[in-house]
Scaffold this motif. Structure first.
Motif, short mmCIF file in Angstrom:
data_model
loop_
_atom_site.label_atom_id
_atom_site.label_comp_id
_atom_site.label_asym_id
_atom_site.label_seq_id
_atom_site.Cartn_x
_atom_site.Cartn_y
_atom_site.Cartn_z
N GLN A 105 0.83 -1.20 0.00
CA GLN A 105 0.00 0.00 0.00
C GLN A 105 0.86 1.26 0.00
O GLN A 105 0.61 2.20 -0.75
N TRP A 106 1.88 1.27 0.84
CA TRP A 106 2.71 2.47 0.99
C TRP A 106 3.46 2.78 -0.30
O TRP A 106 3.62 3.95 -0.68
N SER A 107 3.94 1.77 -0.97
CA SER A 107 4.81 1.98 -2.13
C SER A 107 4.04 2.29 -3.42
O SER A 107 4.64 2.70 -4.41
N ALA A 108 2.73 2.12 -3.40
CA ALA A 108 1.93 2.35 -4.61
C ALA A 108 2.13 3.77 -5.12
O ALA A 108 1.91 4.74 -4.41
N GLY A 109 2.54 3.88 -6.37
CA GLY A 109 2.69 5.17 -7.00
C GLY A 109 4.00 5.90 -6.70
O GLY A 109 4.23 6.98 -7.24
N ARG A 110 4.85 5.33 -5.88
CA ARG A 110 6.11 5.98 -5.56
C ARG A 110 7.22 5.49 -6.49
O ARG A 110 7.27 4.32 -6.85
N ALA A 111 8.11 6.41 -6.86
CA ALA A 111 9.29 6.07 -7.65
C ALA A 111 10.43 5.78 -6.68
O ALA A 111 10.99 6.69 -6.07
N LEU A 112 10.78 4.51 -6.53
CA LEU A 112 11.73 4.08 -5.50
C LEU A 112 13.08 3.74 -6.11
O LEU A 112 13.17 2.98 -7.07
N VAL A 113 14.13 4.30 -5.52
CA VAL A 113 15.51 3.99 -5.88
C VAL A 113 16.20 3.41 -4.66
O VAL A 113 16.14 3.97 -3.56
N GLY A 114 16.85 2.27 -4.84
CA GLY A 114 17.54 1.62 -3.74
C GLY A 114 18.98 2.09 -3.61
O GLY A 114 19.64 2.39 -4.61
N PHE A 159 13.48 11.07 -6.18
CA PHE A 159 12.93 9.75 -5.91
C PHE A 159 12.69 9.56 -4.41
O PHE A 159 13.14 10.35 -3.58
N THR A 160 12.01 8.47 -4.09
CA THR A 160 11.96 7.98 -2.72
C THR A 160 13.10 6.98 -2.55
O THR A 160 13.18 5.99 -3.27
N VAL A 161 14.00 7.25 -1.62
CA VAL A 161 15.17 6.41 -1.40
C VAL A 161 14.81 5.25 -0.48
O VAL A 161 14.18 5.44 0.57
N ALA A 173 18.49 11.57 2.36
CA ALA A 173 17.15 11.73 1.79
C ALA A 173 16.25 12.54 2.72
O ALA A 173 15.43 13.33 2.27
N ARG A 174 16.41 12.33 4.02
CA ARG A 174 15.59 13.06 5.00
C ARG A 174 15.81 14.57 4.86
O ARG A 174 14.90 15.37 5.06
N LEU A 175 17.05 14.96 4.52
CA LEU A 175 17.40 16.37 4.41
C LEU A 175 17.42 16.87 2.96
O LEU A 175 17.97 17.93 2.67
N SER A 176 16.84 16.12 2.04
CA SER A 176 16.97 16.43 0.61
C SER A 176 16.34 17.76 0.22
O SER A 176 16.72 18.34 -0.80
N GLY A 225 12.22 14.97 4.06
CA GLY A 225 11.97 14.17 2.87
C GLY A 225 11.73 12.73 3.26
O GLY A 225 12.37 12.21 4.17
N GLU A 226 10.81 12.06 2.57
CA GLU A 226 10.48 10.70 2.95
C GLU A 226 11.51 9.72 2.38
O GLU A 226 12.13 9.95 1.35
N SER A 227 11.70 8.64 3.11
CA SER A 227 12.52 7.53 2.62
C SER A 227 12.08 6.27 3.33
O SER A 227 11.35 6.31 4.32
N LEU A 228 12.54 5.15 2.82
CA LEU A 228 12.09 3.84 3.30
C LEU A 228 13.27 3.04 3.82
O LEU A 228 14.35 3.04 3.22
#
Length: 363
Positions: A140-149, A177-179, A195-198, A243-246
């Protein structure tokens, strides 16, 4: 771009269920109903499609449960012996996991202790149900997010060049992106910090790096290590522009605490499940920083996915450190040979700096 994983609808309050039913919803296929007392809902549920509905820890009359099981629903029991909510409907926050200043008394510390000592079928069931719930919440959380590892070694200490490099990478990538990282210390923490400080300038990032460098490692004290991170997070500018990150850590490596900079944390008990999901979820590519056994495993686990992928489902792989990946741990020559003549060949990259890595993915 990697294919999107399946999506779920999670409902954990009767008010929300009633709202949806009142609006005319009758197809509950793929839904997760969590911890609800449904003993008065037999008639309305009988009129709903429940072929792939999950009833997680819900109260159902036995004959009603049997009927929906025959339809193909999954009935998951309550398990009360775990320190975590095995039917949770959302990802963790750092505040939830670090709910006490003394790490051993925190939820994360208690869960690790339970993981180490709990035996028997009920404990096995609890861990499986928990990880299933986290997986659904992550979908659910990742739906629609552009995620880069960002993958890299856990051993990088705050204040070291490798740590600062990973933080700069997270800072650059987090603007677009969402990191996503493995959620632990070292390069993983640094990328989540960046990423938090992006949304803030490089001067703020340097200040934060200086603050955490006063406590380089979680050895000998997780409490002091976490305290330095909290000091950064107390900065009003950081709180206002976060900034959000996972982070996707695991209690399998519970001696390595999760970092506090990821804004969403999908923590699993089973490491194999966590590793596969971490690679799969990064739909816009992965950057591999210098690391050891775990990072090498992740490179070739991701390479295996790309080896068999079609052109439209490929995601870039970027290795940072030409000398490192060609001489110290020569993963690049094997990766290049593996990719030769395949669709993935144009999607693997070897660069010398985190700036170059970010450029590959952003342009």
């Amino acid at each position: 771009m990697k294919p999107t994983r399946g999506r779920f609808v999670a409902v954990d309050s009767l008010a929300e269920l009633n709202r949806r039913l009142t609006a005319g919803t009758r197809d509950l296929t793929g839904w997760r109903l969590i911890g609800l007392d449904l003993r008065g809902y037999a008639d309305v549920l009988a009129r709903c499609a429940t072929g792939r509905t999950t009833f997680a820890g819900c109260d159902l009359d036995p004959e009603v449960a049997a009927e929906h099981t025959r339809r193909g629903a999954l009935i998951l029991p309550n398990v009360a012996n775990a320190p975590v909510d095995v039917h949770r409907s959302s990802l963790y926050t750092a505040g939830e996991l670090y709910d006490h200043d003394v790490y051993s008394r925190s939820l994360d510390g208690r869960a690790f202790a339970w993981q180490q000592t709990a035996q028997g079928p009920r404990s096995t069931m609890a861990r499986a149900l928990h990880d299933y719930s986290v997986d659904a919440a992550l979908d659910q959380w990742s739906a629609g997010r552009a995620l880069v590892g960002v993958m890299g070694g856990h051993a990088a200490s705050r204040g070291e060049e490798a740590y600062d490099d990973a933080a700069r990478l997270g800072h650059l990538l987090g603007r677009t992106f969402t990191v996503a990282t493995g959620g632990g210390p070292g390069a993983m923490e640094a990328a989540n910090l960046g990423a938090r400080l992006s949304a803030l300038g490089e001067d703020r990032l340097r200040e934060a790096l200086g603050t955490v460098a006063t406590t380089p490692s979680y050895h000998p004290s997780v409490d002091a290590w976490a305290g330095a991170a909290r000091e950064v997070l107390r900065d009003p500018a950081v709180a206002a522009a976060a900034g959000e990150s996972l982070g996707i850590p695991t209690w399998h490596y519970g001696h390595e605490p999760p970092n506090l900079f990821a804004t969403a944390i999908a923590k699993y008990f089973r490491n194999a499940l966590r590793e596969a999901i971490l690679l799969q979820i990064c739909n816009r590519g992965i950057v591999f920083l210098p690391g050891a056994g775990g990072t090498v495993q992740e490179i070739f686990q991701d390479a295996c996915e790309n080896y068999y992928a079609t052109e439209e489902t490929l995601a870039p792989m970027v290795l940072v450190g030409r000398e490192y990946w060609t001489e110290q741990l020569p993963a690049w020559p094997l990766l290049r040979s593996l990719a030769a003549g395949r669709s993935m060949e144009a999607h693997i990259h070897l660069v010398d700096s985190v700036e170059a890595a970010a450029e590959v993915l952003i342009t």
